[in-house]
Design a protein around this motif. Structure first.
Motif, PDB file in Angstrom:
ATOM      1  N   LEU A 712     -18.404  -1.742   9.663  1.00 19.83           N
ATOM      2  CA  LEU A 712     -17.625  -0.555  10.013  1.00 19.83           C
ATOM      3  C   LEU A 712     -18.497   0.634  10.393  1.00 19.83           C
ATOM      4  CD1 LEU A 712     -14.841  -0.715   7.251  1.00 19.83           C
ATOM      5  CD2 LEU A 712     -14.526  -1.033   9.699  1.00 19.83           C
ATOM      6  N   ASP A 713     -19.809   0.422  10.560  1.00 17.71           N
ATOM      7  CA  ASP A 713     -20.697   1.549  10.868  1.00 17.71           C
ATOM      8  C   ASP A 713     -20.364   2.174  12.217  1.00 17.71           C
ATOM      9  OD1 ASP A 713     -21.813   0.958   8.493  1.00 17.71           O
ATOM     10  OD2 ASP A 713     -23.747   0.285   9.256  1.00 17.71           O
ATOM     11  N   ASN A 714     -19.935   1.375  13.183  1.00 21.82           N
ATOM     12  CA  ASN A 714     -19.631   1.931  14.507  1.00 21.82           C
ATOM     13  C   ASN A 714     -18.376   2.785  14.499  1.00 21.82           C
ATOM     14  OD1 ASN A 714     -21.859   0.561  15.551  1.00 21.82           O
ATOM     15  ND2 ASN A 714     -20.639  -1.275  16.026  1.00 21.82           N
ATOM     16  N   TYR A 715     -17.596   2.679  13.435  1.00 23.93           N
ATOM     17  CA  TYR A 715     -16.355   3.456  13.350  1.00 23.93           C
ATOM     18  C   TYR A 715     -16.442   4.510  12.254  1.00 23.93           C
ATOM     19  CZ  TYR A 715     -14.917  -0.845  15.701  1.00 23.93           C
ATOM     20  OH  TYR A 715     -14.822  -1.914  16.552  1.00 23.93           O
ATOM     21  N   SER A 716     -17.658   4.930  11.944  1.00 23.82           N
ATOM     22  CA  SER A 716     -17.826   5.867  10.833  1.00 23.82           C
ATOM     23  C   SER A 716     -17.180   7.220  11.117  1.00 23.82           C
ATOM     24  CB  SER A 716     -19.320   6.042  10.519  1.00 23.82           C
ATOM     25  OG  SER A 716     -20.004   6.528  11.671  1.00 23.82           O
ATOM     26  N   ASP A 717     -17.235   7.688  12.358  1.00 20.37           N
ATOM     27  CA  ASP A 717     -16.646   8.997  12.667  1.00 20.37           C
ATOM     28  C   ASP A 717     -15.137   8.992  12.430  1.00 20.37           C
ATOM     29  OD1 ASP A 717     -19.171   9.849  13.345  1.00 20.37           O
ATOM     30  OD2 ASP A 717     -18.908   9.451  15.495  1.00 20.37           O
ATOM     31  N   GLN A 718     -14.474   7.933  12.932  1.00 28.31           N
ATOM     32  CA  GLN A 718     -13.031   7.863  12.703  1.00 28.31           C
ATOM     33  C   GLN A 718     -12.707   7.680  11.218  1.00 28.31           C
ATOM     34  OE1 GLN A 718     -14.826   6.213  14.941  1.00 28.31           O
ATOM     35  NE2 GLN A 718     -13.585   5.451  16.670  1.00 28.31           N
ATOM     36  N   LEU A 719     -13.575   6.954  10.500  1.00 32.30           N
ATOM     37  CA  LEU A 719     -13.326   6.733   9.080  1.00 32.30           C
ATOM     38  C   LEU A 719     -13.532   7.997   8.269  1.00 32.30           C
ATOM     39  CD1 LEU A 719     -12.665   4.825   6.775  1.00 32.30           C
ATOM     40  CD2 LEU A 719     -15.038   4.100   6.744  1.00 32.30           C
ATOM     41  N   TRP A 720     -14.611   8.767   8.602  1.00 32.05           N
ATOM     42  CA  TRP A 720     -14.857   9.996   7.825  1.00 32.05           C
ATOM     43  C   TRP A 720     -13.738  11.017   8.047  1.00 32.05           C
ATOM     44  CZ3 TRP A 720     -17.385   6.986   5.479  1.00 32.05           C
ATOM     45  CH2 TRP A 720     -18.655   6.525   5.710  1.00 32.05           C
ATOM     46  N   ALA A 721     -13.075  10.945   9.221  1.00 31.61           N
ATOM     47  CA  ALA A 721     -11.988  11.889   9.483  1.00 31.61           C
ATOM     48  C   ALA A 721     -10.781  11.642   8.585  1.00 31.61           C
ATOM     49  CB  ALA A 721     -11.571  11.806  10.952  1.00 31.61           C
ATOM     50  N   LEU A 722     -10.702  10.460   7.961  1.00 32.92           N
ATOM     51  CA  LEU A 722      -9.583  10.157   7.072  1.00 32.92           C
ATOM     52  C   LEU A 722      -9.820  10.642   5.652  1.00 32.92           C
ATOM     53  CD1 LEU A 722      -8.842   6.465   8.167  1.00 32.92           C
ATOM     54  CD2 LEU A 722      -7.704   8.549   8.930  1.00 32.92           C
ATOM     55  N   CYS A 723     -10.962  11.252   5.381  1.00 34.28           N
ATOM     56  CA  CYS A 723     -11.284  11.700   4.023  1.00 34.28           C
ATOM     57  C   CYS A 723     -10.282  12.760   3.579  1.00 34.28           C
ATOM     58  CB  CYS A 723     -12.702  12.257   3.975  1.00 34.28           C
ATOM     59  SG  CYS A 723     -13.197  12.819   2.323  1.00 34.28           S
ATOM     60  N   PRO A 724      -9.631  12.606   2.440  1.00 28.30           N
ATOM     61  CA  PRO A 724      -8.687  13.618   1.955  1.00 28.30           C
ATOM     62  C   PRO A 724      -9.391  14.942   1.680  1.00 28.30           C
ATOM     63  CG  PRO A 724      -8.390  11.543   0.781  1.00 28.30           C
ATOM     64  CD  PRO A 724      -9.658  11.416   1.556  1.00 28.30           C
ATOM     65  N   GLU A 725      -8.652  16.026   1.800  1.00 28.90           N
ATOM     66  CA  GLU A 725      -9.230  17.355   1.613  1.00 28.90           C
ATOM     67  C   GLU A 725      -9.621  17.623   0.170  1.00 28.90           C
ATOM     68  OE1 GLU A 725      -6.388  20.080   3.060  1.00 28.90           O
ATOM     69  OE2 GLU A 725      -6.582  19.486   5.171  1.00 28.90           O
ATOM     70  N   ASP A 726      -8.953  16.983  -0.772  1.00 29.52           N
ATOM     71  CA  ASP A 726      -9.250  17.255  -2.179  1.00 29.52           C
ATOM     72  C   ASP A 726     -10.314  16.323  -2.751  1.00 29.52           C
ATOM     73  OD1 ASP A 726      -7.711  15.020  -1.944  1.00 29.52           O
ATOM     74  OD2 ASP A 726      -6.458  15.416  -3.704  1.00 29.52           O
ATOM     75  N   MET A 727     -10.956  15.504  -1.934  1.00 32.65           N
ATOM     76  CA  MET A 727     -11.990  14.594  -2.431  1.00 32.65           C
ATOM     77  C   MET A 727     -13.351  15.276  -2.301  1.00 32.65           C
ATOM     78  SD  MET A 727     -12.739  10.605  -1.478  1.00 32.65           S
ATOM     79  CE  MET A 727     -11.311  10.078  -2.411  1.00 32.65           C
ATOM     80  N   SER A 728     -14.079  15.324  -3.391  1.00 34.37           N
ATOM     81  CA  SER A 728     -15.376  16.010  -3.435  1.00 34.37           C
ATOM     82  C   SER A 728     -16.506  15.025  -3.163  1.00 34.37           C
ATOM     83  CB  SER A 728     -15.567  16.676  -4.790  1.00 34.37           C
ATOM     84  OG  SER A 728     -15.589  15.723  -5.820  1.00 34.37           O
ATOM     85  N   ALA A 729     -17.697  15.590  -2.914  1.00 40.16           N
ATOM     86  CA  ALA A 729     -18.873  14.765  -2.657  1.00 40.16           C
ATOM     87  C   ALA A 729     -19.266  13.912  -3.863  1.00 40.16           C
ATOM     88  CB  ALA A 729     -20.038  15.650  -2.220  1.00 40.16           C
ATOM     89  N   PRO A 730     -19.227  14.431  -5.114  1.00 38.68           N
ATOM     90  CA  PRO A 730     -19.535  13.555  -6.257  1.00 38.68           C
ATOM     91  C   PRO A 730     -18.591  12.350  -6.379  1.00 38.68           C
ATOM     92  CG  PRO A 730     -19.677  15.849  -6.915  1.00 38.68           C
ATOM     93  CD  PRO A 730     -19.120  15.856  -5.540  1.00 38.68           C
ATOM     94  N   GLU A 731     -17.303  12.536  -6.059  1.00 39.21           N
ATOM     95  CA  GLU A 731     -16.376  11.409  -6.108  1.00 39.21           C
ATOM     96  C   GLU A 731     -16.762  10.338  -5.086  1.00 39.21           C
ATOM     97  OE1 GLU A 731     -12.402  12.741  -5.666  1.00 39.21           O
ATOM     98  OE2 GLU A 731     -12.467  14.104  -7.355  1.00 39.21           O
ATOM     99  N   ILE A 732     -17.158  10.763  -3.912  1.00 38.78           N
ATOM    100  CA  ILE A 732     -17.565   9.813  -2.877  1.00 38.78           C
ATOM    101  C   ILE A 732     -18.794   9.039  -3.315  1.00 38.78           C
ATOM    102  CG2 ILE A 732     -18.400   9.638  -0.508  1.00 38.78           C
ATOM    103  CD1 ILE A 732     -16.684  12.062   0.158  1.00 38.78           C
ATOM    104  N   ILE A 733     -19.757   9.741  -3.887  1.00 41.42           N
ATOM    105  CA  ILE A 733     -20.994   9.085  -4.336  1.00 41.42           C
ATOM    106  C   ILE A 733     -20.694   8.083  -5.454  1.00 41.42           C
ATOM    107  CG2 ILE A 733     -23.240   9.495  -5.422  1.00 41.42           C
ATOM    108  CD1 ILE A 733     -23.338  12.144  -3.928  1.00 41.42           C
ATOM    109  N   ASN A 734     -19.791   8.423  -6.371  1.00 37.81           N
ATOM    110  CA  ASN A 734     -19.439   7.501  -7.452  1.00 37.81           C
ATOM    111  C   ASN A 734     -18.792   6.225  -6.916  1.00 37.81           C
ATOM    112  OD1 ASN A 734     -20.399   9.154  -9.501  1.00 37.81           O
ATOM    113  ND2 ASN A 734     -18.449  10.243  -9.710  1.00 37.81           N
ATOM    114  N   ILE A 735     -17.931   6.358  -5.909  1.00 40.70           N
ATOM    115  CA  ILE A 735     -17.295   5.176  -5.320  1.00 40.70           C
ATOM    116  C   ILE A 735     -18.333   4.291  -4.657  1.00 40.70           C
ATOM    117  CG2 ILE A 735     -15.674   4.419  -3.542  1.00 40.70           C
ATOM    118  CD1 ILE A 735     -14.041   6.937  -4.104  1.00 40.70           C
TER     119      ILE A 735
END
Length: 835
Positions: A712-735
Motif C-alpha cells: 500500500l506504499d503507492n497509495y500512502s497519500d490517499q490513505l493518510w488523508a483518511l486519518c481521523p482528526e482526533d487521532m494523535s501521533a502517539p496513537e499512530i505510533i502505538n498501532i
C-alpha cells in the motif's frame, strides 16, 4: 338432520376380497387386530391364536386401470424358530411424492418399511432398522405422524424393588423422513424415563401425543394422563377426574417421571383410581375418554377437559365400544346400535340399528364423512337427501343452502390436499375472506354450474358466491386454457406458451399467501424453467435499469412482502433440503442471468422494506439481513477454481451494498486477500463517509496492513488523508509498533536494511499532519479560553418604573415577592409623592 348408512364397498373391489370377507366373518382363524388406511383403500389383518401371533395379511383396493402384473402382497409370517414375534403396531404412511408406505413395528424393536408401487398392489421391503438402542428393549406402544416416531419402551428392571419393577419404561422418539431413495431415522431421544407403561396416541390435528396409563400402571398414577407437544416440547399432566394439574418444559436429556409426579403429589389422593374403558382421537385435536362408569369426556392438548355425556354403564360396557368424533358429531357403537351425539350439547341426535357385532371406524380427519369397516364391507354415515320436489319454503332458501354445501365441499377438497394438519372449517373460510384453495372451489362450481337452471328458482343460483369468485374464476379459467394449449402445442410454439404459463403462475403466487406447498411448487418452476422464470420475475416486478446504473421496480407493497417473506425458513436446513424462499430464488436467477443486478436488487428491496415496515418492528420479515440471504445463494469458493474470483467480487458488492460496519470491514478483508489494492483504497474512501466511527476502524485496519507489508506504499497519500482528526501521533505510533512483524535477525551495529520494513520516511507525512492537526485543535481551545469575551459579561439590569399610585406598604410586598429588584430606593419614591 337425518343420517343414513350407505355401503360403499363389499370387498369385491379388493384383492383377495373373498378371503378378506371370510376372515372378517371368522370362518377360519382368529383375527387379532385390524388396520385400515385413512382412505380405506388398504386393509391389514393379523391372524393367529389368542396366545400366539401367526401371520400378517394385506388387502388392497384394485385401481380402475387394472393391474398390469400379478400383485405381491405384504404378507409376513410372525412365527420364528424361537417363538412368535409380537406385532406392536402397523402404520400406513405417505411420502412427499405420493407413494404409499407401510411401517411394521415389532415388539422386539425392529421396524420394517415397505413401499407400494403406484397403481399396483406390489410391496417391496425398503428398509429395516432397530428403534431401541438396547437389545433387551421391548416396544409396548408406538405412534407416529409421518415425521417422528414415539414409542413406549420396556427395559429390564435394575432391582427387585416394587417401584423399580413398575417404573421400568421410558418414552422415546426418533425423527422419520421418507423419500423415494429410502428411509432416514434420526437419533434416539428420551422424552420421559423411569415411568410406568403408557399407551400412546398421536393426534395429527393438534400435533400432540396423548399418553394413557396402561392396565399394568399402579393405582396411584392410573389417574394421570400425560400430554406431550413435540413442537413446543411441553409436557402437561391431567387427571380425568380433576382436569389440568400442571405443565412444564422438558429438559434436554428428558424428564424424570418421579420429578413430574412429585409436583402433583398432593393431588394424587384426590384423583383416585381411574379405569379407562375406551379411548379415541377426535378431529378437533383432542382425545375422547370413556371410563368404567360410562362418563364420556374429551381432553384437549392443553390438558383441559369437557364432559360430553354419561351413558348407562350396564348397556355401554356390556360389549366392546367403538367411537369417533368428527367436527361436532360423535359416533358411538355398542350392542349393534350406532349412536350419533352432538358434541356441543351432549344430546342424542339419532340411533341407527346395524346388523354387525363389531366395527372399526376409519380415519376421516382428512375430509369426508364418518365411515367404518364391518364384516360385510365398508359403510359411510351421510346426511339423508331431501325431497326432489321443491316446495315454496325450499325455493326461498335453496340458494343459501347450496352456497353452504359448496363451501363445505370446498373445505373437504382443500383439506384432502393440504399439507397442514389444521382442520379447515366453513366459518374460518368465510371469516378470513379469502379462498386458500380457489382452484378447488372453482372445480366444485364448475361441476355444479353444469345445471345452472333449476326448476322453480328462476334466476341463476349462487349469484352472491359467483360475484365473489368472478375474478378468481376468470383467472383460473384462462390459466387452465393456457395449460391445455401447452399440452397440445407443437415444438415451435411450446416455448412461447411456457413463458406465458410461468409468467401467470408466478404472478398468481406472488399475489397470494405463500405456504409450504406453494413454496415447493415455486421451487419446481424455477428449477424446471429457469430462463422463463427469470423473464417472469422481470415482468411481474417490472425491473428496469436506467443509464445511471440504478435499478427500479414498480411492484406493490403486498408483492414485496411476499418476496421478502419466509425469512424464518431461510436457514441452512431449508437450503439443504432444496426449498428456497422467494427472495433466494430471485437472487439465484439474478446471479445466473444478470449478476450485475444482484447488489442493486438487494439495495432496492431494502428501500422498499424501510418504506413499508417500521425498522424496529418485530413483525419485519427481514429478521435475517437481506445481504446475508443473498450471500447464501452464491456458490462456495473453491481453491484454484476459475469461478472463485467472480464469487469473491460478488461477495464484496453484496457486503458493501448493506453499508453495515461489519459487512464493510469484511469486504475490505476480502479485497486485501485478492490483492486488489486500488479497489481497497477506493472502497475505503467511499465508506469512510458513512460515519466517523467506521472511518476510524477502516484507517486503523489499513494502518495495520501498512505496518506488515509494502503493497500500500503507492497509495500512502490517499490513505493518510483518511486519518481521523482526533487521532494523535502517539496513537499512530502505538498501532504501528504493535503490528510490525518481529525480526529474528541478530542485532548488528549497522543492520542491513530490509525492503519489507516500514521506514520513518513513509510515516513522517502522516505524523506531521497528525501533529499539526493536534496543534490546530489545541490553538483553537486556547483561543477560546483566552478570549476577552470568555466568560460572557453579565447583562445589565433594568430598573422597574413604579407607578406613582403605589404606596410604601405595597412596594414592600413587591420586593418580598421578588417582582422588583432590591436596589429600588424608597426616598426617591417619597420625594415624588411629596411633589
Amino acid at each position: 338432520m337425518e343420517f343414513v348408512t350407505e355401503q360403499i364397498s363389499d370387498f369385491t373391489d379388493f384383492t383377495r376380497g373373498k378371503q378378506l370377507a371370510d376372515l372378517l366373518q371368522h370362518q377360519y382363524g382368529v383375527v387379532l387386530k385390524i388396520w385400515v388406511s385413512g382412505d380405506g383403500k388398504r386393509i391389514a389383518l393379523c391372524i393367529g391364536t389368542k396366545e400366539r401371533y401367526g401371520e400378517l395379511l394385506t388387502f388392497d383396493r384394485i385401481c380402475n386401470s387394472g393391474l398390469l402384473q400379478p400383485p405381491t402382497y405384504l404378507d409376513r409370517s410372525l412365527q420364528q424358530p424361537s417363538g412368535s414375534v409380537g406385532l406392536a403396531d402397523l402404520f400406513y404412511l405417505q411420502d412427499r411424492n405420493g407413494f404409499q408406505w407401510a411401517a411394521l413395528v415389532l415388539q422386539n424393536g425392529r421396524v420394517e418399511f415397505w413401499k407400494c408401487k403406484d397403481g399396483m398392489s406390489t410391496w417391496e421391503l425398503m428398509h429395516t432398522c432397530e428403534l431401541c438402542n438396547s437389545l433387551r428393549g421391548r416396544v409396548t406402544s408406538v405412534c407416529t405422524n409421518g415425521t417422528i416416531i414415539v414409542w413406549c419402551e420396556e427395559r429390564p428392571a435394575t432391582s427387585t424393588n416394587s417401584v423399580s419393577s413398575v417404573c421400568r419404561y421410558c418414552i422415546c422418539k426418533r425423527s422419520l423422513e421418507l423419500s423415494q431413495y429410502g428411509v432416514i431415522l434420526g437419533g434416539l431421544k428420551i422424552v420421559l424415563h423411569d415411568c410406568p407403561s403408557y399407551r400412546l396416541f398421536f393426534n395429527v390435528a393438534s400435533e400432540g401425543v396423548f399418553m394413557v396409563p396402561a392396565a399394568s400402571a399402579p393405582g396411584t398414577v392410573s389417574g394421570l394422563l400425560l400430554i406431550w407437544l413435540p413442537k413446543e416440547d411441553i409436557l402437561s399432566v391431567s387427571a380425568p377426574s380433576h382436569g389440568l394439574i400442571h405443565s412444564q418444559k422438558l429438559t434436554l436429556g428428558g424428564s424424570d417421571f418421579k420429578t413430574v409426579v412429585l409436583r402433583s403429589i398432593g393431588l394424587l389422593s384426590f384423583t383416585g383410581i381411574h379405569e379407562i374403558h375406551n379411548v379415541a382421537l377426535s378431529s378437533c385435536g383432542g382425545l375422547l375418554l370413556m371410563d368404567k362408569s360410562g362418563r364420556l369426556s374429551i381432553v384437549y392438548p392443553t390438558g383441559t377437559q369437557t364432559q360430553i355425556c354419561h351413558l348407562e354403564a350396564s348397556k355401554a360396557l356390556g360389549t366392546k365400544v367403538s367411537m369417533q368424533a368428527l367436527d361436532s358429531l360423535l359416533a358411538l357403537f355398542f350392542d349393534r346400535v350406532l349412536y350419533l351425539v352432538n358434541l356441543n350439547t351432549g344430546k342424542l341426535v339419532q340411533k341407527i340399528v346395524l346388523t354387525v357385532d363389531e366395527l372399526i371406524f376409519l380415519d376421516c380427519f382428512g375430509g369426508g364423512d364418518i365411515s367404518f369397516l364391518g364384516k360385510n364391507g365398508i359403510y359411510m354415515v351421510k346426511r339423508a337427501t331431501g325431497p326432489k320436489n321443491y316446495g315454496q319454503h325450499y325455493v326461498n332458501n335453496a340458494e343459501l343452502s347450496l352456497e353452504e354445501m359448496i363451501f363445505e365441499e370446498a373445505c373437504s377438497y382443500y383439506q384432502r390436499r393440504s399439507l397442514s394438519g389444521t382442520r379447515l372449517t366453513v366459518e374460518k373460510l368465510k371469516k378470513e375472506g379469502t379462498f386458500q384453495a380457489p382452484i378447488m372451489l372453482s372445480t366444485v362450481l364448475q361441476n355444479y354450474l353444469k345445471h345452472k337452471r333449476v326448476k322453480g328458482l328462476g334466476q341463476e343460483p349462487c349469484s352472491k358466491l359467483l360475484s365473489i369468485m368472478v375474478d378468481e374464476l376468470q383467472s383460473y379459467s384462462s390459466l387452465e386454457e393456457l395449460k391445455s394449449c401447452v399440452v397440445n402445442a407443437n415444438e415451435s410454439d411450446i416455448t412461447s406458451f411456457c413463458e406465458e404459463l410461468v409468467d401467470q403462475e408466478l404472478g398468481r403466487l406472488l399475489r397470494s399467501d405463500i405456504d409450504r406447498g406453494n413454496l415447493v411448487y415455486l421451487n419446481m418452476i424455477f428449477c424446471t424453467f429457469p430462463r422463463e422464470a427469470w423473464e417472469a420475475v422481470k415482468s411481474n416486478l417490472q425491473l428496469q435499469s436506467n443509464g445511471a446504473g440504478s435499478l427500479s421496480a414498480r411492484a406493490t407493497s403486498d408483492v414485496w412482502k411476499t418476496v421478502v417473506g419466509q425469512g424464518d425458513i431461510a436457514s441452512q436446513e431449508s437450503l439443504v433440503n432444496g426449498v428456497f424462499p422467494v427472495f433466494e430464488l430471485i437472487c439465484h436467477s439474478l446471479y445466473r442471468f444478470r449478476p450485475k443486478w444482484l447488489p442493486k436488487f438487494v439495495t432496492l428491496t431494502q428501500q422498499h422494506i424501510c418504506g413499508s415496515w417500521n425498522y424496529g418492528s418485530k413483525d419485519r420479515p427481514d429478521r435475517i439481513p437481506l445481504y446475508k440471504r443473498a450471500l447464501s445463494v452464491l456458490p462456495k469458493r473453491e481453491y484454484n477454481s476459475t469461478t472463485t474470483l467472480e464469487v469473491s467480487e460478488m461477495e464484496v458488492e453484496l457486503l458493501l451494498c448493506s453499508q453495515r460496519p461489519k459487512a464493510v470491514m469484511q469486504a475490505i478483508k476480502i479485497l486485501i486477500d485478492l490483492k486488489k489494492w486500488s479497489r481497497v483504497i477506493e472502497v475505503a474512501q467511499t465508506c469512510s463517509q458513512i460515519s466517523p466511527l467506521l472511518r476510524k476502524d477502516i484507517f486503523t485496519f489499513l494502518l495495520t496492513e501498512v505496518s506488515q507489508h509494502r503493497n500500500l506504499d503507492n497509495y500512502s497519500d490517499q490513505l493518510w488523508a483518511l486519518c481521523p482528526e482526533d487521532m494523535s501521533a502517539p496513537e499512530i505510533i502505538n498501532i504501528v509498533l504493535k503490528n510490525i512483524p518481529s525480526s529474528n535477525q541478530p542485532l548488528l551495529p549497522f543492520p542491513v536494511r530490509n525492503e519489507d520494513q516500514l521506514s520513518i520516511g513513509l510515516l513522517s507525512p502522516l505524523l506531521i499532519a497528525a501533529f499539526k492537526q493536534r496543534s490546530m485543535l489545541c490553538d483553537q481551545y486556547a483561543a477560546t479560553l483566552e478570549s476577552p469575551s470568555f466568560p460572557p459579561p453579565t447583562p445589565p439590569r433594568d430598573h422597574c418604573i413604579i407607578p406613582r399610585t403605589c404606596t410604601e406598604p405595597a412596594l414592600h410586598v413587591l420586593i418580598q415577592q421578588e417582582i422588583l429588584p432590591r436596589t429600588t430606593s424608597l426616598p426617591d419614591i417619597k420625594t415624588d409623592s411629596a411633589l
